[in-house]
Design an enzyme around this catalytic site. Structure first.
Site, mmCIF file in Angstrom:
data_model
loop_
_atom_site.group_PDB
_atom_site.id
_atom_site.type_symbol
_atom_site.label_atom_id
_atom_site.label_comp_id
_atom_site.label_asym_id
_atom_site.label_seq_id
_atom_site.Cartn_x
_atom_site.Cartn_y
_atom_site.Cartn_z
ATOM 1 C CG ASP A 10 -20.367 53.045 24.880
ATOM 2 O OD1 ASP A 10 -19.276 52.553 25.473
ATOM 3 O OD2 ASP A 10 -21.365 52.422 25.197
ATOM 4 C CG ASP A 15 -16.815 52.904 28.240
ATOM 5 O OD1 ASP A 15 -17.047 52.530 26.816
ATOM 6 O OD2 ASP A 15 -18.092 52.556 28.627
ATOM 7 C CB VAL A 129 -14.876 48.776 24.785
ATOM 8 C CG1 VAL A 129 -13.556 48.118 24.812
ATOM 9 C CG2 VAL A 129 -14.619 50.553 25.092
ATOM 10 C CG HIS A 248 -18.924 44.691 30.764
ATOM 11 N ND1 HIS A 248 -19.231 43.344 31.232
ATOM 12 C CD2 HIS A 248 -19.847 45.388 31.485
ATOM 13 C CE1 HIS A 248 -20.272 43.377 32.045
ATOM 14 N NE2 HIS A 248 -20.845 44.426 31.858
ATOM 15 C CG ASP A 249 -15.871 48.624 28.104
ATOM 16 O OD1 ASP A 249 -16.631 47.916 27.709
ATOM 17 O OD2 ASP A 249 -16.355 49.816 28.323
#
Length: 316
Positions: A10, A15, A129, A248-249
């Protein structure tokens, strides 16, 4: 032999860094990217993904638009944790990259995933993710495709604390029914990378300066995107560290080539889909006498040095 994977994204800032890493690392073969509604709407997650791949000359990687809403809800189950396009928004609506030159493929995310998994002669790795809407829809159509997946690596969930609510992490909270379906689908190996791990793998401003100094399109883009994250986390007091932020991803794609980046526990994980206070919470049974078969290898720690090293080396 390169590990073949499909990213389901997303696309916001983290990302984008994961896409850069997966598309450029020599030990990874990015077979396709599917997009889903999440950090921004589907049109923008798709456009942002195309921008990232075009920037690094990887427009050969197909981008397939997926679900524009959760599988069982219309809209999210509550309010987001920041206002769009403010100083606390670490993503923005459109990424600050040149406009996309390429176009999304005609086949949808669900069509692409079904066709690819059904026809695979060797098993693939799926790395979702974002919200799990696309993956859940594929499983609803053909549950047997789990047999074509060697590992599902999910960025999502939280044990100690959430980010969109006190209990829930955004990706799971945004489509809790989808997440519940995925966790119960019977994947041979499901690795879950929650906030508990990603909030330990922080990237600093100094790390960003080193990436920018590489002089490559990927290095400069990653530096700019992560710096935006650092600014937003600082404005929103989202972490206790200063001049650093989680990406994070990217921890998920780093794990594919450096599995030692995380330390996991094999646990039974379910998702709350009903309580008004804790909807979207990933309930991880950490008790010594836990009930239920373990269904996820849950990361509770992550090494920032390994993350920065693999990103910097790849972007060079």
């Amino acid at each position: 032999m390169a590990r073949r994977l499909i990213l389901d994204v997303d696309t916001g800032t983290d990302d984008a860094v994961a896409i850069l890493h997966a598309a450029l690392h020599p030990e990874l073969e990015l077979a396709g990217v599917t997009t889903v509604n999440g950090n921004v709407g589907l049109a923008h997650t798709t456009d942002n993904t195309l921008r990232v791949l075009d920037l690094i000359g990887r427009s050969d990687v197909g981008v397939h638009p997926g679900l524009a809403h959760p599988i069982a809800r219309r809209g999210f189950p509550g309010q987001k944790h920041y206002e769009r396009d403010t100083d606390r928004d670490m993503h923005g609506t459109s990424l600050p990259l040149p406009e996309a030159r390429s176009k999304a493929r005609d086949s949808t995310a669900v069509e692409f995933l079904l066709e690819t998994l059904r026809s695979a002669t060797s098993r693939l790795t799926l790395v979702p993710v974002g919200p799990l809407s696309n993956i859940a829809t594929v499983l609803a159509i053909d549950p047997s495709v789990v047999e074509a997946v060697d590992e599902l690596v999910v960025m999502g969930g939280a044990h100690a604390y959430g980010n969109v609510t006190a209990s829930a992490e955004f990706n799971v909270w945004a489509d809790p029914e989808a997440a519940a379906m995925v966790f119960s689908a019977g994947f041979e190996r499901l690795t879950l990378v929650p906030l508990d791990a990603t909030h330990q793998a922080l990237v600093t401003r100094r790390d960003c300066e080193a990436m920018a100094a590489l002089g490559t399109p990927a290095g400069r883009a990653a530096a700019d995107l992560i710096t935006r994250r650092i600014d937003a986390y600082s404005a929103g007091h989202g972490i206790s560290a200063t001049d650093a932020a989680p990406v994070h991803d990217a921890v998920c794609t780093a794990y594919l080539v450096r599995p030692e980046i995380i330390t996991t526990r094999h646990l039974h994980v379910t998702v709350d889909t009903s309580s008004s206070l804790t909807v979207g919470r990933t309930v991880m049974d950490t008790r010594p006498n836990a009930v239920g078969e373990p269904n996820a290898h849950v990361a509770f720690s992550a090494d920032p040095a390994i993350l920065v090293e693999t990103l910097t080396t790849t972007f060079a």
